[in-house]
Design a protein around this motif. Structure first.
Motif, mmCIF file in Angstrom:
data_model
loop_
_atom_site.group_PDB
_atom_site.id
_atom_site.type_symbol
_atom_site.label_atom_id
_atom_site.label_comp_id
_atom_site.label_asym_id
_atom_site.label_seq_id
_atom_site.Cartn_x
_atom_site.Cartn_y
_atom_site.Cartn_z
ATOM 1 N N LEU A 132 -52.940 -10.805 -104.431
ATOM 2 C CA LEU A 132 -53.400 -10.366 -103.238
ATOM 3 C C LEU A 132 -52.827 -10.994 -102.359
ATOM 4 C CD1 LEU A 132 -54.745 -8.351 -104.874
ATOM 5 C CD2 LEU A 132 -56.416 -7.629 -102.772
ATOM 6 N N ILE A 133 -51.372 -10.547 -101.308
ATOM 7 C CA ILE A 133 -51.217 -11.292 -100.084
ATOM 8 C C ILE A 133 -51.224 -10.377 -99.509
ATOM 9 C CG2 ILE A 133 -49.267 -11.540 -98.443
ATOM 10 C CD1 ILE A 133 -47.903 -12.016 -101.676
ATOM 11 N N PRO A 134 -52.338 -10.946 -98.230
ATOM 12 C CA PRO A 134 -52.856 -10.553 -96.980
ATOM 13 C C PRO A 134 -52.006 -10.634 -95.488
ATOM 14 C CG PRO A 134 -54.421 -12.357 -96.864
ATOM 15 C CD PRO A 134 -53.442 -11.980 -98.375
ATOM 16 N N MET A 135 -51.819 -8.708 -94.641
ATOM 17 C CA MET A 135 -49.879 -9.137 -94.194
ATOM 18 C C MET A 135 -50.998 -8.368 -92.887
ATOM 19 S SD MET A 135 -47.496 -6.873 -93.271
ATOM 20 C CE MET A 135 -45.566 -7.811 -94.326
ATOM 21 N N ALA A 136 -51.265 -9.403 -91.393
ATOM 22 C CA ALA A 136 -52.240 -8.169 -90.859
ATOM 23 C C ALA A 136 -50.690 -7.581 -89.360
ATOM 24 C CB ALA A 136 -52.732 -9.370 -89.775
ATOM 25 N N VAL A 137 -50.787 -6.552 -89.197
ATOM 26 C CA VAL A 137 -49.909 -5.636 -87.983
ATOM 27 C C VAL A 137 -50.771 -5.720 -86.496
ATOM 28 C CG1 VAL A 137 -48.753 -4.041 -88.135
ATOM 29 C CG2 VAL A 137 -48.527 -5.398 -91.027
ATOM 30 N N SER A 138 -49.836 -6.029 -85.946
ATOM 31 C CA SER A 138 -50.068 -4.671 -84.700
ATOM 32 C C SER A 138 -49.174 -4.814 -83.818
ATOM 33 C CB SER A 138 -51.424 -6.114 -83.668
ATOM 34 O OG SER A 138 -50.464 -7.252 -83.896
ATOM 35 N N GLY A 139 -49.500 -4.282 -82.793
ATOM 36 C CA GLY A 139 -48.821 -4.197 -82.360
ATOM 37 C C GLY A 139 -47.316 -2.560 -82.090
ATOM 38 N N THR A 140 -46.895 -1.748 -83.978
ATOM 39 C CA THR A 140 -46.354 -1.015 -84.871
ATOM 40 C C THR A 140 -46.703 0.646 -83.695
ATOM 41 O OG1 THR A 140 -47.363 -0.496 -86.532
ATOM 42 C CG2 THR A 140 -45.860 -2.591 -86.352
ATOM 43 N N GLU A 141 -48.163 0.702 -83.520
ATOM 44 C CA GLU A 141 -47.932 1.908 -83.096
ATOM 45 C C GLU A 141 -47.517 2.894 -81.621
ATOM 46 O OE1 GLU A 141 -50.486 -0.681 -80.622
ATOM 47 O OE2 GLU A 141 -50.141 -0.808 -82.599
ATOM 48 N N LYS A 142 -47.186 1.488 -80.785
ATOM 49 C CA LYS A 142 -46.518 1.631 -79.635
ATOM 50 C C LYS A 142 -45.349 1.882 -80.415
ATOM 51 C CE LYS A 142 -49.214 -1.656 -77.155
ATOM 52 N NZ LYS A 142 -49.695 -2.582 -78.130
ATOM 53 N N MET A 143 -44.798 1.720 -81.466
ATOM 54 C CA MET A 143 -42.985 2.285 -82.271
ATOM 55 C C MET A 143 -43.160 2.783 -82.694
ATOM 56 S SD MET A 143 -42.307 -1.662 -84.336
ATOM 57 C CE MET A 143 -41.193 -3.102 -83.424
ATOM 58 N N TRP A 144 -44.355 3.502 -83.380
ATOM 59 C CA TRP A 144 -43.779 5.036 -83.548
ATOM 60 C C TRP A 144 -45.591 5.693 -83.265
ATOM 61 C CZ3 TRP A 144 -40.676 7.147 -88.561
ATOM 62 C CH2 TRP A 144 -41.252 8.969 -88.387
ATOM 63 N N ASP A 184 -59.387 -11.309 -88.920
ATOM 64 C CA ASP A 184 -59.162 -12.540 -88.655
ATOM 65 C C ASP A 184 -57.542 -12.778 -87.973
ATOM 66 O OD1 ASP A 184 -62.235 -12.929 -89.011
ATOM 67 O OD2 ASP A 184 -61.792 -13.973 -90.645
ATOM 68 N N LEU A 185 -56.630 -13.205 -89.250
ATOM 69 C CA LEU A 185 -55.501 -12.906 -89.179
ATOM 70 C C LEU A 185 -55.326 -11.787 -87.939
ATOM 71 C CD1 LEU A 185 -53.512 -12.769 -92.219
ATOM 72 C CD2 LEU A 185 -53.670 -14.329 -90.760
ATOM 73 N N ARG A 186 -55.649 -10.597 -87.481
ATOM 74 C CA ARG A 186 -54.702 -9.138 -87.092
ATOM 75 C C ARG A 186 -55.299 -10.330 -85.271
ATOM 76 N NH1 ARG A 186 -56.763 -3.641 -84.618
ATOM 77 N NH2 ARG A 186 -58.469 -5.400 -84.848
ATOM 78 N N ASP A 187 -57.215 -11.299 -84.996
ATOM 79 C CA ASP A 187 -57.152 -11.125 -84.455
ATOM 80 C C ASP A 187 -56.339 -12.593 -83.135
ATOM 81 O OD1 ASP A 187 -58.529 -9.038 -83.077
ATOM 82 O OD2 ASP A 187 -60.385 -10.128 -84.670
ATOM 83 N N LYS A 188 -55.935 -13.488 -83.965
ATOM 84 C CA LYS A 188 -55.139 -14.986 -83.767
ATOM 85 C C LYS A 188 -53.727 -13.687 -83.212
ATOM 86 C CE LYS A 188 -57.440 -17.218 -87.338
ATOM 87 N NZ LYS A 188 -57.074 -18.218 -88.052
ATOM 88 N N HIS A 189 -52.888 -12.799 -82.851
ATOM 89 C CA HIS A 189 -51.882 -12.010 -82.702
ATOM 90 C C HIS A 189 -51.836 -11.482 -80.731
ATOM 91 C CE1 HIS A 189 -50.583 -9.494 -86.314
ATOM 92 N NE2 HIS A 189 -50.951 -11.069 -86.724
ATOM 93 N N PRO A 190 -50.778 -12.397 -79.857
ATOM 94 C CA PRO A 190 -50.574 -12.571 -79.013
ATOM 95 C C PRO A 190 -51.075 -11.080 -78.477
ATOM 96 C CG PRO A 190 -49.222 -13.270 -79.958
ATOM 97 C CD PRO A 190 -50.016 -13.239 -81.205
ATOM 98 N N ASP A 191 -50.997 -10.294 -78.400
ATOM 99 C CA ASP A 191 -51.876 -9.229 -78.143
ATOM 100 C C ASP A 191 -53.214 -8.957 -78.475
ATOM 101 O OD1 ASP A 191 -50.870 -8.643 -80.950
ATOM 102 O OD2 ASP A 191 -50.739 -6.770 -80.588
ATOM 103 N N ARG A 192 -53.537 -8.813 -79.342
ATOM 104 C CA ARG A 192 -54.805 -9.288 -79.531
ATOM 105 C C ARG A 192 -55.801 -10.097 -78.991
ATOM 106 N NH1 ARG A 192 -57.521 -4.856 -81.085
ATOM 107 N NH2 ARG A 192 -59.376 -6.353 -82.359
ATOM 108 N N LYS A 193 -54.927 -11.412 -78.738
ATOM 109 C CA LYS A 193 -55.680 -12.586 -77.671
ATOM 110 C C LYS A 193 -55.617 -11.532 -76.870
ATOM 111 C CE LYS A 193 -54.847 -16.842 -80.167
ATOM 112 N NZ LYS A 193 -53.767 -17.927 -80.070
ATOM 113 N N GLY A 194 -55.668 -11.027 -75.662
ATOM 114 C CA GLY A 194 -55.157 -10.525 -74.627
ATOM 115 C C GLY A 194 -56.068 -9.732 -74.534
#
Length: 200
Positions: A132-144, A184-194
């Motif tokens: 399994l390759i884990p991928m974290a995503v954030s911000g796409t909810e604003k795209m659509w 944990d990956l997602r919480d390191k994203h710049p938008d999540r940190k703020g």
């Protein structure tokens, strides 16, 4: 901006890409992060009817989930899940990466915790001894956005974790391990940190 840190894959056989789900934009935005690897995406059947993008998904052999009106619109057509799983097995053995959203649906609370992961593909991964390759995503909810019909512009972030072997795991332990890595990956994203600093 899409910070990407996927290490080169020398063997993509029996590999499942696992990510959180925020938007109908996810398959198109995240597919670019997987190039040049052939990746098959699992998406609801209605997306395949969208001009150009949906047609491209159908022509590339992406996998459909056929929802029904049962269970508030999230029931599935009888026999469709077993058919999807059989096709996914074939893809995995051919060396094509299969991309899954174990939450099953888009997270209605994108700033909250990731939704509960369902066991389906973790059970398959244990059965097949997949990677399994884990991928974290954030911000796409604003795209659509969940309530909108069209794409918009936004900044999204994608990051990858180290591959996780299903060998020696149970479906439950594999699910829990993958969930923690993606969270944990997602919480390191710049938008999540703020956001996390504001709510601390």
């Amino acid at each position: 901006a899409l910070p990407i840190s996927l290490k080169p894959l020398t063997d993509t056989r029996n590999t499942i890409l696992v990510m959180n789900h925020l938007s109908n934009a996810d398959p198109w935005i995240c597919s670019g992060a997987m190039l040049p690897h052939e990746t098959k995406w699992i998406s609801k059947a209605s997306l395949f009817n969208i001009p150009l993008g949906g047609w491209a998904m159908a022509n590339s052999g992406d996998l459909k989930i056929e929802f029904t009106k049962e269970k508030g619109g999230w029931g599935t057509k009888k026999g469709s899940i077993s058919k999807l799983m059989d096709k996914a097995k074939t893809y995995l053995l051919r060396g094509w990466i299969v991309a899954v959203y174990p939450e099953g649906v888009r997270n209605p609370l994108p700033n909250g915790p990731i939704g509960e992961f369902k066991l389906g593909f973790f059970t398959l991964a244990v059965e097949m001894g997949s990677t399994l390759i884990p991928m974290a995503v954030s911000g796409t909810e604003k795209m659509w956005p969940l309530t909108e019909s069209f794409f918009d512009c936004s900044r999204a972030y994608i990051s990858f974790g180290e591959p996780i072997s299903a060998v020696g795991e149970t479906a439950e332990s594999l699910r829990d391990k993958t969930y923690k890595v993606i969270s944990d990956l997602r919480d390191k994203h710049p938008d999540r940190k703020g956001f996390l600093q504001k709510t601390a």
